[in-house]
Enzyme design. Structure first.
Site, PDB file in Angstrom:
ATOM      1  N   LEU A 138      21.442  29.310  29.523  1.00 36.31           N
ATOM      2  CA  LEU A 138      20.578  30.485  29.500  1.00 36.31           C
ATOM      3  C   LEU A 138      20.009  30.647  30.900  1.00 36.31           C
ATOM      4  CD1 LEU A 138      18.493  30.045  26.195  1.00 36.31           C
ATOM      5  CD2 LEU A 138      20.437  31.566  26.557  1.00 36.31           C
ATOM      6  N   ASP A 139      19.807  31.885  31.324  1.00 39.93           N
ATOM      7  CA  ASP A 139      19.182  32.111  32.623  1.00 39.93           C
ATOM      8  C   ASP A 139      17.782  31.499  32.645  1.00 39.93           C
ATOM      9  OD1 ASP A 139      21.418  33.560  33.347  1.00 39.93           O
ATOM     10  OD2 ASP A 139      20.537  35.486  32.786  1.00 39.93           O
ATOM     11  N   LYS A 140      17.303  31.225  33.835  1.00 46.27           N
ATOM     12  CA  LYS A 140      15.991  30.597  34.000  1.00 46.27           C
ATOM     13  C   LYS A 140      14.911  31.293  33.190  1.00 46.27           C
ATOM     14  CE  LYS A 140      12.392  29.837  37.496  1.00 46.27           C
ATOM     15  NZ  LYS A 140      12.026  29.992  38.930  1.00 46.27           N
ATOM     16  N   THR A 142      15.232  33.482  30.701  1.00 46.43           N
ATOM     17  CA  THR A 142      15.569  33.810  29.318  1.00 46.43           C
ATOM     18  C   THR A 142      15.145  32.645  28.442  1.00 46.43           C
ATOM     19  OG1 THR A 142      17.448  35.191  29.970  1.00 46.43           O
ATOM     20  CG2 THR A 142      17.437  34.355  27.712  1.00 46.43           C
ATOM     21  N   ARG A 238      22.322  41.279  30.417  1.00 43.04           N
ATOM     22  CA  ARG A 238      21.575  41.990  31.445  1.00 43.04           C
ATOM     23  C   ARG A 238      22.464  43.009  32.162  1.00 43.04           C
ATOM     24  NH1 ARG A 238      19.253  37.096  34.830  1.00 43.04           N
ATOM     25  NH2 ARG A 238      18.185  38.769  35.964  1.00 43.04           N
TER      26      ARG A 238
END
Length: 320
Positions: A138-140, A142, A238
């Site tokens: 997961l992105d930082k 998110t 995104r």
């Protein structure tokens, strides 16, 4: 242990006339162009079965490419006592509720204080697995659910499920604009042709990416979507939401200019303008247990900051 990389793809016809390293960095967007060039020079890239060693080699289009390489060993990842929100744990796997702001694994600019450091502190035996058992990211900024393997057989099984697209991953995403209905975005994603730190929808090259979404709630100038990933490309939700001109609220990379509801009250304005990360939460995860084969499902509510933002938009809608 070094991480083994084995990649295969058939290059698109649009690759004709382009450089080998350029096209491969688009097709295998998780790896930098410099890394691709190193693999080519080391003889670890084959085109139609033949080793090629020139990054500048021009392509005909349609070639079958195979990469078999090892990533060079990184510096040791140290265990660090970072709190983990563990929703489930057994001998084969862990399910984590990742908070926003936590980087998944060390990289340039984030050498430590990551989820990987925390996992190694929680279970030192994870040091024997690639990336401490992390099989997806997961992105930082998110939040939400991640599954982590605790054994090598579990790691193989979970990776296989992800590749077979049999893992269900559902997200809640607050986007700009009011959508009339749900839909599907099917558009290849690859590195941005100019800004290599960003991803972009690519007409040629990139990797196939499919995102399904449906409307959960509508507000005066925003929509809460339930999003299901069919593929798992970097920044996929995104990029796809920005592509259909409904970027995720607060997204610092793909979000564009912040939009406010006409005549919004002070509370709603402050909530929207003060939300400094993408409003994206991995809410639900469904997979087959790697040992038993039984279906397993987990769900976790939105973090407090995103809940407060939703409440402010609800209040703004009711007051209008």
């Amino acid at each position: 242990m070094n991480e083994r990389v084995e990649l295969q793809a058939t290059l698109p016809p649009e690759a004709a006339g382009k450089r080998l390293d350029q096209v491969l960095s688009e097709v295998f967007a998780d790896y930098s162009r410099s890394r691709i060039q190193q693999w080519i020079r080391a003889g670890e890239v084959r085109l139609d079965g033949a080793v090629c060693a020139l990054p500048r080699q021009r392509l005909a289009g349609g070639e079958r490419v195979e990469i078999a390489a090892e990533l060079p060993p990184a510096g040791p990842v140290e265990p660090q006592a970072i709190p983990l929100a563990i929703l489930y744990e057994d001998a084969a796997l862990l399910v984590i509720n990742k908070p926003p702001g936590l980087v998944v694994h060390p990289a340039a600019g984030n050498p430590d204080r990551t989820l990987q450091n925390a996992l190694l502190h929680h279970d030192p035996t994870l040091a024997h697995l690639p990336r401490a058992g992390i099989v997806h990211r997961l992105d930082k900024d998110t939040s939400g659910l991640m599954v982590v393997a605790r054994t090598l057989p579990a790691h193989h099984a979970l990776v296989a499920q992800l590749q077979a697209r049999s893992v269900t991953r559902e997200y809640l995403a607050l986007v700009q604009g009011v959508l009339a209905a749900g839909g599907t975005v099917e558009a290849n994603i690859g590195r941005h042709p100019v800004d290599r730190k960003r991803m972009a929808v690519r007409r040629t090259g990139g990797k196939p990416a499919v995102t399904h979404y449906r409307v959960e709630r509508r507000f005066r100038a925003h929509t809460l979507l339930r999003v299901r990933l069919e593929t798992g490309r970097t920044h996929q939700i995104r990029v796809h939401m920005a592509h259909i001109r409904h970027p995720i609220v607060g997204d610092p990379v793909y979000g564009g200019r912040m939009k406010l509801p006409a005549g919004a009250g002070e509370t709603a304005r402050e909530a929207i303008q003060g939300f400094r990360r993408q409003a994206l939460h991995a809410e639900r995860l469904v997979l087959q247990h790697p040992d038993t084969g039984e279906p397993c499902a987990w769900q976790t509510p939105m973090p407090e900051d995103m809940q407060r933002l939703i409440e402010a938009l609800e209040a703004d809608r009711e007051a209008s």
